[in-house]
Scaffold this motif. Sequence first.
Motif, short mmCIF file in Angstrom:
data_model
loop_
_atom_site.label_atom_id
_atom_site.label_comp_id
_atom_site.label_asym_id
_atom_site.label_seq_id
_atom_site.Cartn_x
_atom_site.Cartn_y
_atom_site.Cartn_z
N THR A 72 0.82 -1.21 0.00
CA THR A 72 0.00 0.00 0.00
C THR A 72 0.85 1.26 0.00
O THR A 72 0.40 2.32 -0.41
N GLU A 73 2.06 1.16 0.49
CA GLU A 73 2.94 2.33 0.42
C GLU A 73 4.40 1.92 0.47
O GLU A 73 4.74 0.79 0.83
N SER A 107 -1.02 -3.76 3.56
CA SER A 107 -2.19 -3.31 4.30
C SER A 107 -2.22 -3.88 5.73
O SER A 107 -1.95 -5.07 5.94
N PHE A 161 1.76 -1.11 -8.36
CA PHE A 161 2.49 -0.41 -7.30
C PHE A 161 3.95 -0.22 -7.69
O PHE A 161 4.53 0.85 -7.53
#
Length: 487
Positions: free
Chosen positions: A90-91, A104, A154
Motif C-alpha cells: 500500500t505504500e 495493508s 504499485f
Amino acid sequence: MAGDSNSQQPARLRIGLDPALAAWLAEVQYTLDTLLETAGYAREWLWAEPGTAGLDLYYGNEPDTRAPGARVVLPWSGRGFESLGKLQPTELRCHDTFVWPVFSGESSQPPIREAGSLRFASDLVFAAFWWLSGAHEPHYGRDRVDNLSLAGSFLGESGLQGKPWISLWAARLREHFRAQGLEPRVPEWGESTLAISHDVDYPEIVRLVELLRRPADARAIFAAGDPFWCFDAWADFAESLGTRSAFYFMARQGSLLRYLTGDPDAFYDVASPRFRSLLATLRERGCEIGLHASFRSSEKTERYAIEKRRVEEAAGAEITGNRQHYWRLDPEKPHESLAHLADAGFGYDSSLGFERMPGFRRGICHPYKPWHPERRAVIDLLEVPPAWMDDHYDGRLADSGISDPEAHAGGLLADVAASGGVAVVDYHVRGMNERFFPRWGAWLARFLPGARPSGMVGRTPAEIASGWLHHVACLEVESRGLSQGGS
Ligand SMILES: [Zn+2]
C-alpha cells in the motif's frame, strides 16, 4: 580483501523462528537463506520457544517473550505465505537510506535500534518473499511479444522496480552484525562486480530492411564491410575494463518470413563456417559463450537442451549460461522456464529483466536461486540478474519516464557498489556501431569508465555464477538445520 576476510570461518548466525510459522517453513527459510547468503552469513536454525536467548535474528510473534535480546527482530505480519494472490503493497516507506514496502494493516514505522538490537516494525521477510518469488508478475499486462507492463501497478508507480532493495537490506543487516563483531564472508570479487554481456540476435545487416528503416543512411548501409558485425569492438571494450565479454548466441535459425509471422528468431546459422570461426576467435580472447534461447523456447522447452548442444558443438566447448531472446521466459510462469533450463543442464540464467525498465526485476542485484511456487522449493539454477540493456537508456526512455540516463545508471551502479552486488549490462552486438546506435555502445564507452565505482571489478557472468556457488557452498558447510529451541 576477499582473501583476508575469508581466511577465517564465516560467522554463523543463530536464527530463531516462531513455531507458528511451521506451515511456511520452506518459504521462510528460502527468503532468509537468500537474504543471509547475500549478507555473507552461515545459519543455524531453531524453533524459538519462550525464553530462547542468544539469537542473532528472530522472525515471528512475541519477540520479547520468545527471543529476549535478539540482535535483529523481524515481526511476522500473521499473513500466510500462500496468500500472495494479487497482493500489492500500500505504500513505500523511506527512512535514512532504508526503503521498504508496507502491506495493508502493517505498521509503517521505520526500524529502530535499541540496546544493540535492530527491530523492524513491518514484515520484511514477507515483503522480500513477495518480491523474490515474483508473486505479482502474473497480474501485469503484457504486449504482443509478452513484455510485462508495469502500468498501474504499485511497482510501476513507485519507481521501486529499479532498486535492488533486497540486496540493500542484506547490506544493512551485514553492517549491523559486523558492528557486533560478526564478520561476513565476502565473495571472491570483493567489493562488487561488473559484467559486459551481449545478445547476438542481429549481427549481420540485412541491407534492404535497413534501407526501409532509415533511408537517409543509404550510404552507410551500403558501405564496405558489415556495420553490425561489432564483435571485436565489444571484446576490445571489455578488455579495456579489465574483463571479457559474454556473447549469447542463438542456436535456432529464423527467417524473415518467420519473423513477420510472430516467431522472430535470428537469421544466422551458428553452425556455419563464419560463426564457427568467430566462436573460436572469441574463445581465444577469453570471452564467454552462452545461449540466446529462441523466442518460443519457453513454450517448446525441449529446445533448451537441443539449442545448448548446438551452440556447444559450434563453439567446441560446454556452455553454462542463458539469456532469453526478448527476455521471454514463460510469461505466466517464468519459474517453469527456469526449472526447464536447470533440467537442460544450464548453471545460470540472466533473463529476469524488464523490457521497458532498467533495474532489478526481483529486487536483488546478487545472484540467487529462484523460487518454484508450485513445488515450494528452490530451482537449482542461479539467476544472475541483469541491471540494464542498451535500449533502456535510448528507445525505452519514453516508456520509463527516465529523463537523465547517466544519473539513473549511475544510481544503479551506486546501489550495486553499496550492497556488494553484481551489475550485468546487456548490449546487442550491433550496438557498437555509433552511426546507427549513438546511445548504445558509444554511450556506454563514454559513461562507464568514469562512472564505475572504485572497487567494482569486471567478471564474466559465468565467473560470477561459479564464484557465487562457491560462496554459498562455503556458507552451507558452516550452516546447521532446524533443532528444538528453548533456553
Ligand atoms: Zn534477442
